[in-house]
Design a protein around this motif. Structure first.
Motif, PDB file in Angstrom:
ATOM      1  N   TYR A 185      -6.278  -1.721  -1.273  1.00 43.75           N
ATOM      2  CA  TYR A 185      -5.377  -1.033  -0.198  1.00 43.75           C
ATOM      3  C   TYR A 185      -4.250  -2.168  -0.039  1.00 43.75           C
ATOM      4  N   LEU A 186      -3.934  -3.027  -0.683  1.00 41.69           N
ATOM      5  CA  LEU A 186      -2.813  -3.940  -0.431  1.00 41.69           C
ATOM      6  C   LEU A 186      -1.876  -4.019  -1.859  1.00 41.69           C
ATOM      7  N   GLY A 187      -2.018  -2.861  -2.469  1.00 41.96           N
ATOM      8  CA  GLY A 187      -0.956  -2.854  -3.581  1.00 41.96           C
ATOM      9  C   GLY A 187       0.554  -2.730  -3.507  1.00 41.96           C
ATOM     10  N   GLY A 188       1.427  -3.239  -4.080  1.00 43.33           N
ATOM     11  CA  GLY A 188       2.991  -3.135  -4.186  1.00 43.33           C
ATOM     12  C   GLY A 188       3.541  -4.025  -5.195  1.00 43.33           C
ATOM     13  N   PRO A 189       4.966  -3.742  -5.405  1.00 45.12           N
ATOM     14  CA  PRO A 189       5.477  -4.559  -6.744  1.00 45.12           C
ATOM     15  C   PRO A 189       5.758  -6.007  -6.171  1.00 45.12           C
ATOM     16  N   PRO A 190       5.886  -6.792  -6.983  1.00 46.08           N
ATOM     17  CA  PRO A 190       6.375  -8.356  -6.504  1.00 46.08           C
ATOM     18  C   PRO A 190       7.869  -8.153  -6.267  1.00 46.08           C
ATOM     19  N   GLY A 191       8.278  -8.850  -5.126  1.00 44.47           N
ATOM     20  CA  GLY A 191       9.825  -8.962  -4.847  1.00 44.47           C
ATOM     21  C   GLY A 191      10.066  -7.646  -4.446  1.00 44.47           C
ATOM     22  N   ASP A 192      11.491  -7.112  -4.954  1.00 43.91           N
ATOM     23  CA  ASP A 192      11.924  -5.670  -4.691  1.00 43.91           C
ATOM     24  C   ASP A 192      11.613  -4.647  -5.645  1.00 43.91           C
ATOM     25  N   PHE A 235       5.982   0.952 -11.807  1.00 40.55           N
ATOM     26  CA  PHE A 235       4.686   0.344 -12.185  1.00 40.55           C
ATOM     27  C   PHE A 235       3.655   0.709 -11.083  1.00 40.55           C
ATOM     28  N   SER A 236       4.129  -0.014 -10.043  1.00 36.79           N
ATOM     29  CA  SER A 236       3.176  -0.226  -8.911  1.00 36.79           C
ATOM     30  C   SER A 236       2.763   1.404  -8.413  1.00 36.79           C
ATOM     31  N   ARG A 237       4.029   2.155  -8.510  1.00 38.56           N
ATOM     32  CA  ARG A 237       3.581   3.734  -7.888  1.00 38.56           C
ATOM     33  C   ARG A 237       2.649   4.176  -8.977  1.00 38.56           C
ATOM     34  N   ILE A 238       2.816   4.006 -10.294  1.00 39.85           N
ATOM     35  CA  ILE A 238       1.985   4.765 -11.102  1.00 39.85           C
ATOM     36  C   ILE A 238       0.315   4.245 -10.977  1.00 39.85           C
ATOM     37  N   LEU A 239       0.459   2.895 -10.936  1.00 38.18           N
ATOM     38  CA  LEU A 239      -0.819   2.038 -10.842  1.00 38.18           C
ATOM     39  C   LEU A 239      -1.571   2.694  -9.590  1.00 38.18           C
ATOM     40  N   GLY A 240      -0.790   2.683  -8.423  1.00 40.06           N
ATOM     41  CA  GLY A 240      -1.581   3.119  -7.218  1.00 40.06           C
ATOM     42  C   GLY A 240      -1.897   4.575  -7.214  1.00 40.06           C
ATOM     43  N   GLU A 241      -1.152   5.412  -7.954  1.00 40.28           N
ATOM     44  CA  GLU A 241      -1.416   6.710  -8.109  1.00 40.28           C
ATOM     45  C   GLU A 241      -2.741   6.990  -9.075  1.00 40.28           C
ATOM     46  N   LEU A 243      -5.149   4.908  -9.250  1.00 39.82           N
ATOM     47  CA  LEU A 243      -6.267   4.338  -8.620  1.00 39.82           C
ATOM     48  C   LEU A 243      -6.253   5.212  -7.329  1.00 39.82           C
ATOM     49  N   ASP A 244      -5.471   6.079  -6.902  1.00 35.88           N
ATOM     50  CA  ASP A 244      -5.399   6.949  -5.810  1.00 35.88           C
ATOM     51  C   ASP A 244      -5.441   5.918  -4.592  1.00 35.88           C
ATOM     52  N   ARG A 245      -4.703   4.650  -4.779  1.00 40.89           N
ATOM     53  CA  ARG A 245      -4.444   3.744  -3.399  1.00 40.89           C
ATOM     54  C   ARG A 245      -3.020   3.693  -3.268  1.00 40.89           C
ATOM     55  N   PRO A 246      -2.641   3.000  -1.915  1.00 43.58           N
ATOM     56  CA  PRO A 246      -1.352   2.707  -1.764  1.00 43.58           C
ATOM     57  C   PRO A 246      -0.646   1.927  -2.621  1.00 43.58           C
ATOM     58  N   TYR A 247       0.620   1.922  -2.691  1.00 54.17           N
ATOM     59  CA  TYR A 247       1.420   1.160  -3.512  1.00 54.17           C
ATOM     60  C   TYR A 247       2.693   0.472  -3.290  1.00 54.17           C
ATOM     61  N   LYS A 248       3.099   0.692  -1.896  1.00 56.95           N
ATOM     62  CA  LYS A 248       4.317   0.159  -1.615  1.00 56.95           C
ATOM     63  C   LYS A 248       4.412  -1.189  -0.900  1.00 56.95           C
ATOM     64  N   LEU A 249       3.335  -1.876  -0.581  1.00 62.15           N
ATOM     65  CA  LEU A 249       3.399  -3.124   0.169  1.00 62.15           C
ATOM     66  C   LEU A 249       4.006  -4.119  -0.815  1.00 62.15           C
ATOM     67  N   LYS A 250       5.338  -4.202  -0.569  1.00 61.48           N
ATOM     68  CA  LYS A 250       6.141  -5.621  -1.491  1.00 61.48           C
ATOM     69  C   LYS A 250       5.566  -6.843  -1.235  1.00 61.48           C
ATOM     70  N   VAL A 251       5.299  -7.495  -2.235  1.00 64.43           N
ATOM     71  CA  VAL A 251       5.129  -9.052  -1.973  1.00 64.43           C
ATOM     72  C   VAL A 251       6.257  -9.810  -2.200  1.00 64.43           C
ATOM     73  N   PRO A 252       6.276 -10.516  -0.787  1.00 62.83           N
ATOM     74  CA  PRO A 252       7.677 -11.240  -0.547  1.00 62.83           C
ATOM     75  C   PRO A 252       7.740 -12.259  -1.649  1.00 62.83           C
ATOM     76  N   PRO A 253       8.932 -12.659  -2.215  1.00 66.99           N
ATOM     77  CA  PRO A 253       9.244 -13.808  -3.151  1.00 66.99           C
ATOM     78  C   PRO A 253       8.792 -15.044  -2.785  1.00 66.99           C
TER      79      PRO A 253
END
Ligand code: NDP
Length: 300
Positions: A185-192, A235-241, A243-253
């Motif tokens: 449940y900690l998924g999201g894209p790297p950076g912006d 990519f993060s959105r499709i991966l989250g969807e 897996l049926d998991r959240p995908y918006k938690l951006k990982v700060p640079p």
């Protein structure tokens, strides 16, 4: 027909061997430790050491050499010595192949030379293809020297295809590293997440390599990427969807730089949107053209 696969024990190589097994191809895997070859592949694959004086005898006019060997770029921090290994392992493998072909006096039918979309350097939101010039950065420099290491074979009459591969999606590799935070449940894209992700399903990676091995009209550079590259946030959105998991938690640079050093900027926070223009023009048909289909297939 014989395929000599240097680095055939790796993520892509293993899948390529599995694809070729049971066909007309006789398979030789060149490795630093051929014992590993016997452990990985039950039968039907000949394992040989790079420094075994006998492997040049395996070259023939119907042999296709596939050169995938090189220090893994994604496992471990890029220290000065790791960067040196990333570069020199690739150049040495290429130079050794050229040397052996010269000494044997045999012209193999073709060489499939690995490279990566990193050749183009970071490219923001521009769609690029094989006509795009090489860019800046360490990986672009590695790719230029890697490609150049076997360039001489072309002038010796060897049909040479350079495969500029994107992120290969399969059971292992980059996807395996991305999954744990998403599953927790900690998924999201790297950076912006604005950076491009040129991806390819493993079935198409090995399908395209085999297509180039067997298509005698093919030569030159080919992007091995799906026809629908996406930005990392998509990519993060499709991966989250998937897996049926959240995908918006951006990982700060800064966190990525702390964890991965220079690799964060070169691999995770920048990218390119590369199209497989020449592969499609040559007639290759993708099994997985969209990321949704590719991830559904891999993740079930
Ligand atoms: P792997 O790291 O899984 O395998 C590469 C193989 O190279 C290994 O099995 C190993 O074979 C050999 N090798 C490793 N380190 C060294 C070294 N220091 N010196 C000589 N040989 C070495 O890579 P992949 O299968 O994932 O990729 C194949 C090639 O494609 C690589 O060069 C990679 O950079 C490139 N690529 C891969 C992408 C991906 O997403 N996987 C994307 C773009 C490019 P052995 O131990 O048997 O000698």
């Amino acid at each position: 027909m014989r395929a000599i696969i240097a680095g055939g024990t790796g993520f892509i190589g293993k899948n390529l061997v599995d694809n070729l097994k049971g066909s007309d191809w006789e398979i030789v895997v060149l490795s630093r430790s051929p014992g590993k070859v016997a452990d990985i592949f039950d039968s039907g694959v000949i394992g040989m050491r790079w420094d075994n004086g006998d492997w040049p005898d395996m070259l023939g006019p119907e042999t296709v050499v596939v050169n995938l060997a090189g220090e893994n770029i994604a496992d471990g921090r890029w220290t000065a010595s790791k960067k040196e290994r990333i570069l020199t392992s690739r150049i040495k493998a290429g130079q050794r192949l050229v040397e052996v072909v010269k000494q044997s006096g045999v012209t193999p039918a073709a060489l499939i030379q690995a490279s990566a979309v990193g050749y183009y350097g970071p490219h923001g939101d521009k769609l690029i293809d094989e006509s795009t010039p090489s860019g800046s950065g360490f990986l672009a420099e590695v790719c230029r020297q890697w490609e150049a290491s076997t360039q001489e074979l072309k002038s010796m009459g060897v049909r040479r295809c350079v495969i500029r591969t994107g992120m290969v999606l399969g059971d292992g590799g980059a996807l395996e590293k991305m999954l744990p935070p998403f599953r927790n449940y900690l998924g999201g894209p790297p950076g912006d997440g604005f950076q491009g992700a040129s991806w390819i399903h493993m079935a198409d990676e090995v399908g395209a390599i085999r297509f180039l091995m067997e298509n005698t009209a093919a030569s030159g550079a080919f992007n091995l990427t799906a026809p629908t590259p996406v930005r990392m946030r998509k990519f993060s959105r499709i991966l989250g969807e998937t897996l049926d998991r959240p995908y918006k938690l951006k990982v700060p640079p800064f966190a990525l730089r702390l964890l991965f050093g220079e690799m964060a900027d070169e691999v995770l926070l920048s990218g390119q949107l590369a199209l497989p223009k020449r592969l499609q023009e040559a007639g290759y048909e993708f099994r997985f053209a969209t990321l949704e289909d590719a991830l559904k297939d891999i993740l079930g």
